[in-house]
Motif scaffolding. Structure first.
Motif: not given
Ligand code: CMC
Length: 427
Positions: A228, A230-232, A235, A263, A305-306, A312, A360, A387
């Protein structure tokens, strides 16, 4: 290509723009500090692209998610999880023989070193599985010291295979340890999802037959969580990897990042929120009013969601899957109905409409995990298993990119100006 111009006092600087394959623009500010002595301030990196990536793409306005260009809807319907893991890492869908070879190599690495059992046993039985998984992932580095160099593509490749292969074993064994049940060893004749389900739920006292509905659903969930952007947590993996830490340490950092309730931890929080609504007998207007109240820390978990300012796409798929799976399993869970009504109430409220807050991925996933027999505190660790291909693909991409530099953000210092040390008896 248009340039951007920054004017600061009397100085002016032209900054080049880059365009991505989906038509997004990014202004390259690398020259800014050198030329003008200033940095940018971007809380939560909402406007900052650290680098280029070709792993996945999100169009938040349209509600689109692509893995290596393939729409998530098509992959969710047609792909096996290991096929997606291959696609994300190597950039293309595997041919039949490539997939067979990949699956075979994953199957051959599912065992944990026998002495790793002691690691699980060092935890209290109440330990959260995310903490156990992060520690066990970190510990893998101590068992494979010959394959830790992040700049050696062969070492990284075998480490990635070990991670994908061993993650289900580590997750299942964390559950077995916590529930005082004997560990179940991997079975090489089973597929990825089936093998995991057996290690989770089988006990030596009786035969365990994998329910194909549960296995297919698990595959779907893993595929939907696989990457997904550059999610937390991704990153975090990239940040740690940028310092040339090994892949196990970098992925462990990602697991810790994922555990947060904003998250991946949100999937556990959603179920707990729904159970709390039932236990307290709250009406949904009250719940939504609480979520809107700035003086109340409560938020509607599984909402917002950011990047997505639309549905989503994963939540769309999961909402439908939840109804289908519960029906196929013969599970009648009132929480599904509650979640659908809560979604309806929120989406017809101006606060949520104006802020473009939609369900989400975490909103419906927990209801499905629950119907499959997973306890609530295992939900986030299932997200982590899904993930993993994303994390390792992002790590590989970063380390293979000659333009990668160690991540080292600047800051705007707002502390005390310089002052002299004060001796103890004068303070
Ligand atoms: N309930 C109530 N208000 C919300 C919510 C929510 N779930 N989410 C955002 N808002 C409000 C927020 O208060 C703010 O209002 P205002 O403009 O009046 O100050 C506005 O909407 C924008 O929110 P933000 O906090 O600035 O947005 P963000 O991009 O920094 O945060 C988020 C994104 C996902 C952390 C946030 O929406 C949230 O906390 N959601 C609940 C937790 C959740 O479901 N997390 C899972 C995310 S998706 C999967 C994953 O990444 O793991």
């Amino acid at each position: 290509m248009p340039d951007a111009v920054v004017r600061f006092g009397d100085d002016e600087l032209n900054l080049p723009a880059h365009v991505g394959t989906q038509g997004d623009y990014a202004i390259d500010i690398s020259a800014l500090r050198g030329a003008l002595g200033i940095v940018t301030l971007d809380r939560g990196f909402a406007n900052t692209a650290e680098g280029r990536s070709s792993v996945s793409f999100i169009d938040g306005e349209e509600g689109v998610l692509l893995y290596r260009g393939y729409p998530i809807e098509q992959l969710a319907e047609q792909a096996r999880f290991l096929e997606v893991a291959y696609l994300l890492q190597y950039g293309e869908l595997p041919t039949k023989s490539e997939l067979e070879q990949y699956e075979e190599s994953i199957t051959r690495h599912t065992l944990l070193r026998e002495d790793m059992k002691h690691l699980f046993e060092a935890f209290p039985h109440s330990a959260h599985p995310m903490q156990i998984l992060a520690s066990a992932t970190s510990a893998l580095a101590t068992y494979y010291p010959d394959a830790l160099n992040p700049l050696d593509p062969e070492a990284v490749d075998i480490s990635c295979r070990r991670l994908v292969a061993k993650a289900p074993t580590m997750v299942a064994w964390s559950y077995k340890y916590r529930t005082h049940q004997p560990y179940v060893y991997p079975a090489n004749d089973l597929g990825y999802s089936e093998n995991f389900l057996r290690m989770m739920f089988a006990v030596p006292a009786e035969d365990y037959v994998v329910d194909p509905v549960v296995a297919t659903t698990l595959n779907l969930l893993l595929v939907l969580h696989a990457d997904h952007g550059q999610n937390c947590s991704s990153s975090a993996v990239r940040l740690v990897g940028s310092g040339h830490a090994n892949i196990f340490s970098s992925v462990a950092a990602g697991i810790h990042a994922l555990s947060g309730p904003l998250h991946g931890g949100a999937n556990q929080e959603v179920l707990e929120m729904l159970e709390w609504i039932v236990a307290e007998g709250l009406d949904l207007d009250t719940v939504v009013r609480k979520a809107k109240d700035r003086n109340d820390p409560f938020r509607l978990m599984g909402f917002g969601h950011r990047v997505y300012k639309n549905f989503d796409p994963r939540a769309r798929i999961l909402k439908k899957a939840a109804a289908d799976v519960l029906h196929a399993l013969g599970v009648d869970d009132p929480l599904l109905d509650l979640a659908m009504r809560l979604e309806e109430v929120a989406l017809s409220d101006d606060y949520f409409v104006e802020r473009k807050l939609y369900p989400n991925v975490d909103f419906y996933s927990g209801i499905i995990y629950r119907a499959m027999g997973f306890p609530i505190d295992m939900f986030t660790v299932l997200f982590a298993m899904g993930r993993l291909p994303g994390w390792i693909s992002q790590f590989r991409e970063l380390l293979a990119d000659p333009e990668t530099r160690i991540f080292r953000p600047r800051q705007l210092y707002i502390g005390s100006p310089v002052r002299d040390f004060v001796a103890m008896d004068e303070r």
